[in-house]
Write a protein that holds these residues in place. Structure first.
Motif, PDB file in Angstrom:
ATOM      1  N   PHE A 153     -21.131 -38.887 -23.449  1.00 13.11           N
ATOM      2  CA  PHE A 153     -19.803 -38.763 -22.859  1.00 13.11           C
ATOM      3  C   PHE A 153     -19.365 -37.294 -22.791  1.00 13.11           C
ATOM      4  CE2 PHE A 153     -18.966 -43.308 -23.818  1.00 13.11           C
ATOM      5  CZ  PHE A 153     -18.497 -43.670 -22.558  1.00 13.11           C
ATOM      6  N   TYR A 154     -18.729 -36.958 -21.658  1.00  6.09           N
ATOM      7  CA  TYR A 154     -18.126 -35.647 -21.462  1.00  6.09           C
ATOM      8  C   TYR A 154     -16.685 -35.818 -21.011  1.00  6.09           C
ATOM      9  CZ  TYR A 154     -22.867 -33.647 -21.428  1.00  6.09           C
ATOM     10  OH  TYR A 154     -24.142 -33.271 -21.749  1.00  6.09           O
ATOM     11  N   GLU A 155     -15.856 -34.846 -21.359  1.00  4.13           N
ATOM     12  CA  GLU A 155     -14.542 -34.754 -20.731  1.00  4.13           C
ATOM     13  C   GLU A 155     -14.665 -33.789 -19.564  1.00  4.13           C
ATOM     14  OE1 GLU A 155     -10.395 -32.638 -21.756  1.00  4.13           O
ATOM     15  OE2 GLU A 155     -10.872 -34.333 -23.109  1.00  4.13           O
ATOM     16  N   VAL A 156     -14.392 -34.292 -18.373  1.00  8.60           N
ATOM     17  CA  VAL A 156     -14.586 -33.514 -17.150  1.00  8.60           C
ATOM     18  C   VAL A 156     -13.242 -33.270 -16.485  1.00  8.60           C
ATOM     19  CG1 VAL A 156     -15.710 -33.415 -14.889  1.00  8.60           C
ATOM     20  CG2 VAL A 156     -16.865 -34.551 -16.822  1.00  8.60           C
ATOM     21  N   GLU A 157     -12.925 -32.000 -16.266  1.00  7.75           N
ATOM     22  CA  GLU A 157     -11.753 -31.645 -15.467  1.00  7.75           C
ATOM     23  C   GLU A 157     -12.244 -31.271 -14.078  1.00  7.75           C
ATOM     24  OE1 GLU A 157      -7.909 -28.586 -15.413  1.00  7.75           O
ATOM     25  OE2 GLU A 157      -9.461 -28.401 -16.961  1.00  7.75           O
ATOM     26  N   THR A 158     -11.871 -32.060 -13.083  1.00  9.73           N
ATOM     27  CA  THR A 158     -12.365 -31.840 -11.725  1.00  9.73           C
ATOM     28  C   THR A 158     -11.516 -30.798 -11.010  1.00  9.73           C
ATOM     29  OG1 THR A 158     -11.003 -33.541 -10.667  1.00  9.73           O
ATOM     30  CG2 THR A 158     -13.068 -34.262 -11.681  1.00  9.73           C
ATOM     31  N   ASN A 159     -11.960 -30.440  -9.806  1.00 10.80           N
ATOM     32  CA  ASN A 159     -11.226 -29.462  -8.991  1.00 10.80           C
ATOM     33  C   ASN A 159     -10.020 -30.071  -8.283  1.00 10.80           C
ATOM     34  OD1 ASN A 159     -12.377 -31.005  -6.974  1.00 10.80           O
ATOM     35  ND2 ASN A 159     -13.922 -29.459  -6.415  1.00 10.80           N
ATOM     36  N   GLY A 160      -9.752 -31.331  -8.568  1.00 15.38           N
ATOM     37  CA  GLY A 160      -8.565 -31.987  -8.020  1.00 15.38           C
ATOM     38  C   GLY A 160      -8.838 -32.819  -6.790  1.00 15.38           C
ATOM     39  N   GLN A 161     -10.016 -32.686  -6.201  1.00 11.26           N
ATOM     40  CA  GLN A 161     -10.351 -33.490  -5.026  1.00 11.26           C
ATOM     41  C   GLN A 161     -10.601 -34.938  -5.433  1.00 11.26           C
ATOM     42  OE1 GLN A 161     -13.701 -31.719  -3.079  1.00 11.26           O
ATOM     43  NE2 GLN A 161     -12.623 -29.836  -2.536  1.00 11.26           N
ATOM     44  N   PRO A 162     -10.226 -35.914  -4.545  1.00  9.73           N
ATOM     45  CA  PRO A 162     -10.494 -37.329  -4.850  1.00  9.73           C
ATOM     46  C   PRO A 162     -11.999 -37.553  -5.033  1.00  9.73           C
ATOM     47  CG  PRO A 162      -9.002 -37.120  -2.987  1.00  9.73           C
ATOM     48  CD  PRO A 162      -9.525 -35.738  -3.257  1.00  9.73           C
ATOM     49  N   LEU A 163     -12.355 -38.429  -5.968  1.00 13.16           N
ATOM     50  CA  LEU A 163     -13.767 -38.719  -6.226  1.00 13.16           C
ATOM     51  C   LEU A 163     -14.272 -39.728  -5.205  1.00 13.16           C
ATOM     52  CD1 LEU A 163     -13.760 -39.003 -10.131  1.00 13.16           C
ATOM     53  CD2 LEU A 163     -14.259 -37.004  -8.711  1.00 13.16           C
ATOM     54  N   ASN A 164     -15.329 -39.365  -4.519  1.00  8.38           N
ATOM     55  CA  ASN A 164     -15.940 -40.240  -3.517  1.00  8.38           C
ATOM     56  C   ASN A 164     -17.006 -41.101  -4.197  1.00  8.38           C
ATOM     57  OD1 ASN A 164     -18.299 -40.768  -1.501  1.00  8.38           O
ATOM     58  ND2 ASN A 164     -16.509 -40.397  -0.195  1.00  8.38           N
ATOM     59  N   ALA A 165     -16.875 -42.424  -4.070  1.00 15.72           N
ATOM     60  CA  ALA A 165     -17.774 -43.347  -4.769  1.00 15.72           C
ATOM     61  C   ALA A 165     -19.225 -43.118  -4.392  1.00 15.72           C
ATOM     62  CB  ALA A 165     -17.365 -44.791  -4.474  1.00 15.72           C
ATOM     63  N   GLU A 166     -19.479 -42.924  -3.104  1.00 14.50           N
ATOM     64  CA  GLU A 166     -20.863 -42.764  -2.646  1.00 14.50           C
ATOM     65  C   GLU A 166     -21.468 -41.460  -3.161  1.00 14.50           C
ATOM     66  OE1 GLU A 166     -23.361 -42.608   1.578  1.00 14.50           O
ATOM     67  OE2 GLU A 166     -21.310 -43.407   1.532  1.00 14.50           O
ATOM     68  N   VAL A 167     -20.680 -40.375  -3.099  1.00 15.82           N
ATOM     69  CA  VAL A 167     -21.168 -39.084  -3.580  1.00 15.82           C
ATOM     70  C   VAL A 167     -21.412 -39.124  -5.088  1.00 15.82           C
ATOM     71  CG1 VAL A 167     -20.567 -36.655  -3.910  1.00 15.82           C
ATOM     72  CG2 VAL A 167     -20.096 -37.778  -1.719  1.00 15.82           C
ATOM     73  N   MET A 168     -20.475 -39.735  -5.830  1.00 11.55           N
ATOM     74  CA  MET A 168     -20.623 -39.813  -7.282  1.00 11.55           C
ATOM     75  C   MET A 168     -21.878 -40.576  -7.658  1.00 11.55           C
ATOM     76  SD  MET A 168     -18.265 -38.067  -8.708  1.00 11.55           S
ATOM     77  CE  MET A 168     -18.366 -38.643 -10.396  1.00 11.55           C
ATOM     78  N   LYS A 169     -22.185 -41.624  -6.886  1.00 13.86           N
ATOM     79  CA  LYS A 169     -23.373 -42.429  -7.193  1.00 13.86           C
ATOM     80  C   LYS A 169     -24.654 -41.695  -6.820  1.00 13.86           C
ATOM     81  CE  LYS A 169     -25.433 -46.170  -8.596  1.00 13.86           C
ATOM     82  NZ  LYS A 169     -25.427 -46.511 -10.025  1.00 13.86           N
ATOM     83  N   GLU A 170     -24.699 -41.143  -5.616  1.00 18.45           N
ATOM     84  CA  GLU A 170     -25.935 -40.528  -5.129  1.00 18.45           C
ATOM     85  C   GLU A 170     -26.228 -39.188  -5.792  1.00 18.45           C
ATOM     86  OE1 GLU A 170     -25.941 -40.294  -0.917  1.00 18.45           O
ATOM     87  OE2 GLU A 170     -25.998 -42.478  -0.612  1.00 18.45           O
ATOM     88  N   GLU A 171     -25.169 -38.365  -5.987  1.00 17.53           N
ATOM     89  CA  GLU A 171     -25.385 -37.020  -6.511  1.00 17.53           C
ATOM     90  C   GLU A 171     -25.387 -36.952  -8.037  1.00 17.53           C
ATOM     91  OE1 GLU A 171     -26.134 -34.254  -4.795  1.00 17.53           O
ATOM     92  OE2 GLU A 171     -26.241 -35.533  -3.007  1.00 17.53           O
ATOM     93  N   TYR A 172     -24.522 -37.778  -8.663  1.00 12.91           N
ATOM     94  CA  TYR A 172     -24.339 -37.645 -10.110  1.00 12.91           C
ATOM     95  C   TYR A 172     -24.691 -38.920 -10.884  1.00 12.91           C
ATOM     96  CZ  TYR A 172     -21.617 -33.882  -8.038  1.00 12.91           C
ATOM     97  OH  TYR A 172     -21.216 -32.814  -7.288  1.00 12.91           O
TER      98      TYR A 172
END
Length: 518
Positions: free
Chosen positions: A320-339
């Motif tokens: 587990f990590y605590e992640v602070e994003t750049n504020g952009q909405p998280l895209n389900a497809e990108v999150m799955k394919e890239e991360y």
């Protein structure tokens, strides 16, 4: 092979080859062959093939370990047919007790030799054909499952992303040597319980000691299937079993005092029906072996160290990590394919506040998030001793005492027992090794005013009889593993996870089929 294993093989060979010879002497004579040929172990099977006019290459298939014994039984059946014995029970007796059945047939005055030509005139009924085929399939599948490989399904996410829920595996029994079942009398293809009931699928009328043929040790970083070490006692209800292990439950309802919890369970057998299981009938677990006998293991800041050096990091292990994003909405497809993060799965991602999330990530995903700019900051969410309420010591991790202030991310150092190695028992390490000495290796062990009594003798030395292993899930923060129940003895090892032959999640995961497991 050990002396014990050699003796077992010799005993089975004695039963199969030597004992039937006494009946074969007269049967060979009735077949017009010198009786003395029936008295020579192994050679008599060559003569049987000649008498029955069956393929001679069967003789050599007998020499294959384990499976060859069943080829020998097949030769016996082809031979006994030449005396007009065709019924199912006659063939069953031929396989199971030839040393009794052959003399019986030989002494029966009605027995006549009809030869291979007479056998050709016999026609099995359709029912008999199906019965024979079914029995052969069951025997063959049981042999394969016991000695070669076994199918296994991933039930939980403790090994993600290396292995996913509903991955179907083949587990190799040959990698570490086939283990002889402790309870050979069991219903085929049932592990410990008859489906739909709470009844056992096995009998302990015959119990065999631990034995493994052609033994080979487990290696560091192997993905291993093994019997759950603390699954010897279970609460026999669906909501318990290995999902809520008995020892964990007893410790919990006893507020950290396992003896108090035990008494509560024993006083209410209707609510908490207990079952004691032999080693080979305990639940199967799958984890990665991170340390072997003789190693000293430590977990510092979530990282495994072996003998003071950084251990292997599985490529798909995650924490587990605590992640602070750049504020952009998280895209389900990108999150799955890239991360490789499923945003619909609360076990993998959850909101903390604003654009801060808790995420279960692999090291590769962390690097990608940093380089892509998606993450402004990424901080591992580790559990350190100074972050834990002192009142919880003794309830968090193995060995469940107040001496070792360990957590899943700060654990050890701990020495892994090795066969032949001698341990000096101290008040500080007693809770760590007590179960291995007493339960896994079958000794009596008592502690009397900081002195120790093993099998009635006062001593602070103990030499281990088995190798032990330390198993951890690749999903380091969501895995019930050795950090909670300790060592895995060698007699609990089932086999090595070999290949994924099928994977299903709302359809077939085609990219996972026939993938080797690393």
């Amino acid at each position: 092979m050990t002396t014990n294993q050699i003796l077992i093989v010799a005993l089975i060979s004695l039963i199969i080859f030597i004992l039937p010879a006494f009946g074969l002497y007269k049967l060979f004579q009735k077949a017009g062959t010198p009786g003395w040929k029936g008295l020579i172990p192994l050679y008599n099977t060559w003569v049987m093939l000649e008498i029955a006019q069956r393929p001679k290459h069967w003789f050599f298939w007998q020499l294959i370990p384990v499976a060859g014994w069943f080829v020998t039984m097949g030769i016996f059946i082809e031979f006994i047919k030449c005396f007009g014995k065709f019924s199912f029970w006659e063939h069953a007796l031929t396989c199971l007790v030839p040393f009794l059945y052959f003399p019986y047939v030989a002494m029966d005055q009605k027995t006549r030799f009809i030869g291979p030509q007479g056998v050709k005139h016999y026609q099995k009924s359709t029912v008999r054909e199906w019965v024979d085929a079914g029995i052969f399939a069951i025997v063959a599948a049981t042999l394969i499952r016991t000695f070669i490989f076994e199918a296994y399904t991933i039930p939980t996410g403790s090994m993600e992303k290396t292995l996913l829920i509903n991955d179907f595996l083949f587990v190799s029994k040959l990698s570490y040597g086939p283990r002889i079942p402790n309870t050979p009398l069991s219903i085929p293809f049932m592990h410990h319980t008859i489906p739909g009931t709470s009844s056992r699928s096995y009998s302990e009328l015959v119990k065999l000691p631990y034995s493994r043929w052609f033994e080979s040790p487990v290696k560091r970083n192997d993905v291993v299937v093994f019997n759950f070490p603390t699954g010897d006692t279970v609460i026999n209800r669906p909501e318990f079993q290995s999902q809520d292990p008995y020892y964990d439950f007893a410790r919990r309802i006893g507020s950290g005092d396992i003896n108090k919890g035990r008494q509560a369970v024993l006083s209410d057998p209707e609510t908490y029906p207990l079952v004691i299981r032999p080693v080979d009938k305990r639940e199967n677990y799958i984890k990665r072996c991170v340390a072997i006998g003789g190693d000293t293991l430590e977990v510092r800041d979530g990282r495994v160290y072996i003998d003071g050096k950084p251990g292997f990091i599985p490529p798909h292990s995650q924490i587990f990590y605590e992640v602070e994003t750049n504020g952009q909405p998280l895209n389900a497809e990108v999150m799955k394919e890239e991360y490789n993060v499923d945003i619909e799965n609360p076990d993998e991602i959850f909101s903390i506040s604003g654009n801060k999330y808790g995420m279960l990530l692999t090291a590769e995903a962390v690097d990608k998030m940093k380089s892509s700019g998606l993450a402004k900051s990424i901080t591992p969410q580790l559990i350190r001793p100074d972050q834990v309420d002192p009142r919880l010591w003794g309830t968090i991790c193995f060995p469940y005492d107040t001496i070792h202030k360990w957590t899943v991310d700060s654990f050890g150092p701990i020495w892994i027992p090795k066969k032949g190695a001698t341990l000096t028992i101290t008040p500080e390490n007693y809770s760590i090794y007590e179960r291995a000495i007493r339960v896994y290796e079958g000794n009596t062990l008592e502690r009397q005013n900081n002195k120790f009594v093993i099998n009635g003798q006062e001593t602070d030395k103990y030499t281990f009889k088995m190798d032990y292993y330390w198993m951890m899930g690749d999903n380091r923060h969501l895995s019930q593993d050795s950090r909670f129940w300790g060592f895995v003895p060698e007699d609990h090892v089932v086999g090595e996870a070999w290949i994924i032959w099928m994977s299903i999640n709302k359809g077939i995961r085609w990219n996972r089929l026939f993938r080797s497991i690393k």
